[in-house]
Design an enzyme around this catalytic site. Structure first.
Site, PDB file in Angstrom:
ATOM      1  N   ASP A   1       0.832  -1.201   0.000  1.00 13.69           N
ATOM      2  CA  ASP A   1       0.000   0.000   0.000  1.00 13.69           C
ATOM      3  C   ASP A   1       0.867   1.252   0.000  1.00 13.69           C
ATOM      4  O   ASP A   1       1.406   1.652   1.035  1.00 13.69           O
ATOM      5  CB  ASP A   1      -0.919  -0.009   1.221  1.00 13.69           C
ATOM      6  CG  ASP A   1      -1.948   1.110   1.194  1.00 13.69           C
ATOM      7  OD1 ASP A   1      -1.962   1.876   0.214  1.00 13.69           O
ATOM      8  OD2 ASP A   1      -2.750   1.208   2.144  1.00 13.69           O
TER       9      ASP A   1
ATOM     10  N   ASP B   1      -1.773   4.949  -5.916  1.00 12.73           N
ATOM     11  CA  ASP B   1      -2.083   4.227  -4.679  1.00 12.73           C
ATOM     12  C   ASP B   1      -2.231   2.731  -4.965  1.00 12.73           C
ATOM     13  O   ASP B   1      -3.277   2.272  -5.419  1.00 12.73           O
ATOM     14  CB  ASP B   1      -3.377   4.778  -4.071  1.00 12.73           C
ATOM     15  CG  ASP B   1      -3.686   4.202  -2.695  1.00 12.73           C
ATOM     16  OD1 ASP B   1      -2.953   3.292  -2.250  1.00 12.73           O
ATOM     17  OD2 ASP B   1      -4.663   4.643  -2.073  1.00 12.73           O
TER      18      ASP B   1
END
EC number: 3.4.23.-
Length: 410
Positions: A56, A257
């Site tokens: 992440d 992201d």
């Protein structure tokens, strides 16, 4: 001649010793659909135990669901990590200060003197305490980090109570002082604050730390927005089918992201994208009709006369998108072909993998996230040393070793 060689040798001795590029290369598992996660296996503790961590780039802190005891936890693949009192980070520790700086919140030390934290996510929050333990992480220079600070998450919110998930926690790869990458550099495991990932459309891929794996040519680079807390190339204009006129009413602020499975656009660019896609289908591929998908995450889908098995069967019905960034003298284009924004569902339908962030997650209103689906079959590089973001088409199913990564740069 001998005198010249002697002089050259003496000059070389005066040059500073430059450490060789170091690398950590980890295999990725998972896929965009139907798993919805890309994760690595990390061996944590002494003795080491295996855990699956979701990669992440939108999160700073690495954390595991843990038996603290756990109040609200998902059903995870492995036995919950259990810390000992000696592994708790004291609230007065500089690591705790750095963590709260990364989270943008003031540090408050309670009577227990441990480093507590709360991380707010799109639809829930994670509560935990900072701990230190060993990460068994081999690097190309033969160095292992002794200890890494990470989160022991003992409450993931009521929505996640007993909900199955394919991962044990999060590998925080964002920008911050307590990220795994920052700690690896401070311990000398890597020499450059650089990371990259390569997500394969076939499933899996690889993740790397350090600059040894970065190609020496062919990469499209664009400056990173220094003021943004996430990895952002700033504002870009959205185009359809190589059209010189942008379909977005105004330049879009974009964030890369990897923790987002799909790509999320703000309301206006999403509606513009949906409109041009539907318009193209109505002209060229009338055999595709819109249907309601059972998977609630996929809100716009079409079915054919027969069950659709691959994107290649319907690729001619769709056109490429592109995001064009103009940062001063540097221009960069992120091409988004149909296979980087479409999904073939388990029902055999073709679905749009670009979602309306304002409807799916109200807190994302006005935000444009480039998620895993749009990063497929590309090496995406986050170079914090030079404040650059880069991408290049790559065979992501070919996983390099950390040793070969260094050899390729010599």
């Amino acid at each position: 001649m001998a005198a010249r060689l002697a002089l050259l040798a003496s000059l070389l001795l005066l040059l500073p010793l430059v450490p060789p590029s170091s690398a950590v290369v980890l295999e990725l598992h998972g896929n965009v659909y139907p798993t919805g996660h890309f994760f690595v296996t990390m061996n944590i503790g002494d003795p080491a135990k295996s855990y699956f961590l979701d990669i992440d780039t939108g999160s700073t802190l690495t954390w595991l669901q843990c038996d603290g005891p756990c109040t609200n936890c998902n059903i995870v693949p492995h036995v919950l990590y259990k810390p000992t009192p000696k592994k708790l980070v004291n609230c007065a520790n500089s690591l705790c200060t750095d963590l709260h700086t990364d989270l943008g919140k003031p540090k408050r030390c309670g009577s227990q003197k441990q480093c507590d934290y709360v991380i707010r996510y799109v639809d829930e929050s994670s509560m935990g305490v900072l701990v230190i333990d060993r990460f068994s992480l081999s690097a190309s220079n033969g160095t292992n980090p002794t200890t890494i600070a990470f989160g022991c998450g003992y409450d993931q919110g009521k929505k996640n109570h007993n909900v199955p998930t394919p991962v044990d926690g999060i590998l925080g790869l964002g920008r911050g002082k307590v990220t795994l990458l920052s700690q690896l550099k401070s311990q000398g495991v890597i020499t450059k604050h650089v990371l990259g990932h390569c997500i394969s459309s076939k499933g899996g891929g690889f993740l790397f730390f350090g600059d040894a794996q970065v190609p020496t040519s062919g990469v499209t680079w664009t400056p990173m927005n220094r003021e943004h807390k996430h990895y952002s190339p700033g504002h870009g204009t959205l185009h359809f089918d190589s059209n010189s006129k942008p379909i977005s009413a105004a330049p879009m602020a974009v964030i890369f992201d990897s923790g987002a499975t799909y790509t999320y656009f703000a309301a206006q660019p999403y509606q513009a994208t949906l409109s041009v896609v539907k318009s193209t289908l109505s002209k060229e591929c009338k055999f595709l009709t819109e249907v309601k998908e059972k998977d609630r995450a996929l809100t716009v889908c079409w079915k054919g006369k027969d069950k659709i098995r691959t994107i290649d069967e319907v690729k001619k019905c769709f056109r490429s998108l592109s995001l064009k960034f103009n940062n001063g003298n540097q221009k960069a284009t992120l091409e988004i072909p149909p296979e980087h924004y479409l999904i073939i569902s388990q029902e055999g339908h073709v679905c749009l993998g670009i979602l309306d962030g304002s409807k799916e997650h109200p807190s994302l209103a006005g935000t444009n996230l480039i998620g895993g689906i749009t990063m497929l079959d590309q090496m995406v590089i986050y170079d914090s040393e030079r404040s650059l973001l880069g991408w290049v088409n790559y065979h992501c199913d070919r996983i390099p070793s950390s040793e070969s990564a260094i050899t390729s740069r010599l």
